[in-house]
Motif scaffolding. Structure first.
Motif, PDB file in Angstrom:
ATOM      1  N   PHE A 276       0.824  -1.202   0.000  1.00 10.92           N
ATOM      2  CA  PHE A 276       0.000   0.000   0.000  1.00 10.92           C
ATOM      3  C   PHE A 276       0.863   1.259   0.000  1.00 10.92           C
ATOM      4  CE2 PHE A 276      -2.033   3.313   2.631  1.00 10.92           C
ATOM      5  CZ  PHE A 276      -3.121   3.627   1.824  1.00 10.92           C
ATOM      6  N   TYR A 277       1.884   1.279   0.853  1.00 15.62           N
ATOM      7  CA  TYR A 277       2.738   2.467   0.929  1.00 15.62           C
ATOM      8  C   TYR A 277       3.673   2.579  -0.272  1.00 15.62           C
ATOM      9  CZ  TYR A 277       1.063   3.543   5.600  1.00 15.62           C
ATOM     10  OH  TYR A 277       0.274   3.890   6.667  1.00 15.62           O
ATOM     11  N   ASP A 278       3.976   1.459  -0.915  1.00 13.56           N
ATOM     12  CA  ASP A 278       4.728   1.545  -2.170  1.00 13.56           C
ATOM     13  C   ASP A 278       3.881   2.222  -3.254  1.00 13.56           C
ATOM     14  OD1 ASP A 278       6.923   0.357  -1.082  1.00 13.56           O
ATOM     15  OD2 ASP A 278       6.418  -1.662  -1.780  1.00 13.56           O
ATOM     16  N   SER A 279       2.565   1.994  -3.197  1.00  8.82           N
ATOM     17  CA  SER A 279       1.670   2.636  -4.161  1.00  8.82           C
ATOM     18  C   SER A 279       1.378   4.085  -3.788  1.00  8.82           C
ATOM     19  CB  SER A 279       0.350   1.855  -4.254  1.00  8.82           C
ATOM     20  OG  SER A 279       0.581   0.524  -4.647  1.00  8.82           O
TER      21      SER A 279
ATOM     22  N   LYS B  32       3.695   7.346   3.252  1.00  6.68           N
ATOM     23  CA  LYS B  32       4.502   6.351   3.950  1.00  6.68           C
ATOM     24  C   LYS B  32       5.122   6.950   5.211  1.00  6.68           C
ATOM     25  CE  LYS B  32       8.111   2.922   3.127  1.00  6.68           C
ATOM     26  NZ  LYS B  32       9.053   2.343   2.127  1.00  6.68           N
ATOM     27  N   PRO B  33       4.950   6.308   6.378  1.00  2.07           N
ATOM     28  CA  PRO B  33       5.539   6.834   7.621  1.00  2.07           C
ATOM     29  C   PRO B  33       7.062   6.728   7.583  1.00  2.07           C
ATOM     30  CG  PRO B  33       4.524   4.697   8.007  1.00  2.07           C
ATOM     31  CD  PRO B  33       4.160   5.082   6.617  1.00  2.07           C
ATOM     32  N   GLN B  34       7.732   7.654   8.278  1.00  2.00           N
ATOM     33  CA  GLN B  34       9.199   7.710   8.279  1.00  2.00           C
ATOM     34  C   GLN B  34       9.814   6.840   9.364  1.00  2.00           C
ATOM     35  OE1 GLN B  34      10.748   9.330   5.807  1.00  2.00           O
ATOM     36  NE2 GLN B  34       8.661   9.785   5.038  1.00  2.00           N
ATOM     37  N   ARG B  35       9.181   6.751  10.513  1.00  2.00           N
ATOM     38  CA  ARG B  35       9.798   6.028  11.641  1.00  2.00           C
ATOM     39  C   ARG B  35       9.017   4.784  12.059  1.00  2.00           C
ATOM     40  NH1 ARG B  35      10.187  11.500  13.248  1.00  2.00           N
ATOM     41  NH2 ARG B  35       8.385  11.286  14.628  1.00  2.00           N
TER      42      ARG B  35
ATOM     43  N   VAL C 230       2.016  -0.220  11.866  1.00  2.45           N
ATOM     44  CA  VAL C 230       1.091   0.907  11.748  1.00  2.45           C
ATOM     45  C   VAL C 230      -0.167   0.610  12.571  1.00  2.45           C
ATOM     46  CG1 VAL C 230      -0.392   2.171  10.140  1.00  2.45           C
ATOM     47  CG2 VAL C 230       1.942   1.610   9.507  1.00  2.45           C
ATOM     48  N   SER C 231      -0.679   1.645  13.227  1.00  6.95           N
ATOM     49  CA  SER C 231      -1.868   1.489  14.054  1.00  6.95           C
ATOM     50  C   SER C 231      -3.022   0.899  13.250  1.00  6.95           C
ATOM     51  CB  SER C 231      -2.273   2.844  14.644  1.00  6.95           C
ATOM     52  OG  SER C 231      -3.535   2.761  15.255  1.00  6.95           O
TER      53      SER C 231
END
Length: 500
Positions: free
Chosen positions: A325-328, A333-336, A342-343
């Protein structure tokens, strides 16, 4: 031409001198007006429920805006000491998954009071949630099952099922009474053909009765406000009247064929009632059973089990799924935080999308099965005049299954837009909270107050457009022509038998 008019006028005068005829027509008109009243009352209640839902939506949004203004002006107010983020609209997570109130309403057509149709089992408004369409799929009218099983009495029920009995009763003595009194032979010797007597008397009787029905219903609908007094309302009443005339023509032809074939009134009465049972009860039930057997829908248990399997699969692959999902969506995308950590409130909408993606094959299979059954039943209904009339009245009123399916399709598109909007808002809030962690809800993180930007449902213009009279209704004229031909065949056979 003059002889036909004289024959019709003489027959109507003789018929109207009988008290039973007047009582029959009066009872039929009262039943029709009561059906119109019930349809209008149901429509008023449905509109009131829709308005209450929209008022609830507007009230919830106004209350959320007021609460947000108070909270972000003074978050230390003791009134917010026990506030939980997932139960308040000032937090995007709580608002998206719990506190957001949004409804989608199906606009009523001008002729909605003329036929309840399927409106008592398919709700005219549904609550729309960002997470899934489950609230729409499972939405049903809150009624006792016995009430839904028996259905509601309305004008369509009277016209489709009770009005044919009135027409058959009025036609039962045509020609048969003359045969019993031995007057038919003398009329034939005077040059009045049996066919002219049959069609003139049957047509005049039923045309007069139908004209009284149409006039009474049209006048009551306009005076009582059941149908709007504008162009759309008059068009709806005009189409309804045309369908009633076609349907009455069919049953008039049935009565004429019965009287042409039967020797006396008693046999004509029993034959007419038998044909009513065949066309009104037996044939529609056989068509429904045939469609169910020829186009079966998979069992519901399979859908439930597929849903459970999809949930298990998505929960087991949360980390890899979030990574894709974050690649899309690299902008979210979260940094840390690792994708697998992810919650759940941040990944909740994505998991709902993944469940739908996993269920897509099963959804298509069930949808294809339902569409196949509906298509097959629509084709088979061409051999059932009662089913044709039923479908025509329901479509004219806008309370048919096809229109509700279009409504659900528009709701699904709105739900996708709503989910995409909340998805972006939650992901941006999560990035803000990651950069500047906030021990409580704040505007730099999950705090939310832009309630007016949340998408709202608006029905398309086509969904609120008055439906034209369906072309299938004209097949009733073809059915009437078939029975006219049967009546002519029976009369010709009788003449041959008399000559022989």
């Amino acid at each position: 031409m003059m002889s036909i008019l004289a024959l019709a006028r003489f027959d109507l005068r003789a018929l109207l001198r009988e008290r039973g005829t007047l009582l029959l027509i009066a009872a039929a008109l009262l039943l029709a007006l009561y059906g119109l009243f019930e349809g209008a009352r149901f429509q008023r209640h449905a509109q009131a429920a829709q308005q209450a839902a929209l008022t609830q939506e507007a009230g919830a949004r106004a209350a959320a805006k007021e609460l947000a203004a108070h909270y972000f002006a003074d978050p230390d107010d003791p009134a917010f000491a026990g506030m939980r983020y997932f139960r308040t609209p000032v937090d995007i997570r709580g608002y998206a998954f719990r506190e957001h109130v949004g409804f989608a309403a199906l606009p009523a057509l001008p002729g909605a009071a003329l036929a309840i149709g399927q409106a008592d089992i398919q709700p005219g408004y549904v609550r729309v949630r960002a997470e899934s369409m489950e609230s729409v799929r499972t939405a049903t009218e809150i009624e006792h099952p016995a009430r839904l099983a028996t259905g509601r009495y309305d004008l369509m029920f009277f016209v489709v099922y009770l009005w044919p009995l009135v027409l058959l009763t009025l036609s039962a003595s045509v020609l048969t009474q003359d045969r019993e009194s031995l007057r038919l032979r003398s009329l034939v010797l005077q040059g009045v053909g049996s066919g002219r007597i049959l069609f003139t008397q049957a047509g005049a009787r039923n045309l007069l009765a139908t004209a009284l029905l149409v006039a009474a219903v049209t006048g009551a609908a306009l005076l009582g406000g059941a149908v709007s007094r504008d162009g759309a309302g008059l068009a709806a009443l005009g189409s309804w009247s045309a369908i009633v005339l076609l349907y009455s023509a069919f049953w008039t032809a049935v009565g004429a064929a019965v009287c042409a074939a039967c020797a006396n009134r008693m046999s004509a009465t029993f034959a007419g009632f038998g044909l009513w049972l065949l066309f009104a009860i037996v044939l529609p039930a056989a068509l429904d059973a045939g469609a169910r057997m020829a186009a079966p829908v998979p069992p519901r248990e399979r859908y439930v089990q597929a849903t459970r399997d999809a949930l298990d699969q998505v929960n087991a692959n949360t980390a890899s799924s979030m990574a894709r999902f974050y690649d899309s969506h690299p902008e979210w995308k979260p940094q840390r935080t690792a994708p697998g950590n992810v919650s759940s409130n941040v990944s909740r909408l994505h998991r709902a999308e993944e469940v739908e993606r996993t269920m897509a094959g099963v959804e298509r299979e069930f949808a294809a099965a339902r569409d196949a059954r509906s298509t097959l039943f629509a084709r088979l209904s061409l051999v059932s005049p009662v089913t044709l009339a039923n479908a025509a009245f329901s479509r004219l009123a806008g309370n048919d299954g096809a229109r509700h399916t279009r409504f659900v399709g528009e709701v699904a598109r709105h739900q996708n837009a709503l989910r995409a909007w909340f998805q972006g808002a939650i992901q941006r809030a999560a990035l803000g909270d990651e950069r500047s962690p906030c021990p409580r809800t704040c505007l730099g993180g999950y705090g939310f107050r832009d309630f007016d930007a949340v998408p709202r449902f608006a029905a398309s213009p086509g969904l609120g457009q008055q439906a034209a009279m369906p072309w299938q209704a004209w097949l009733l004229a073809a059915w009437a022509a078939c029975f006219v031909a049967l009546a002519l065949f029976a009369l010709r056979r009788e003449r041959r038998r008399q000559r022989g």
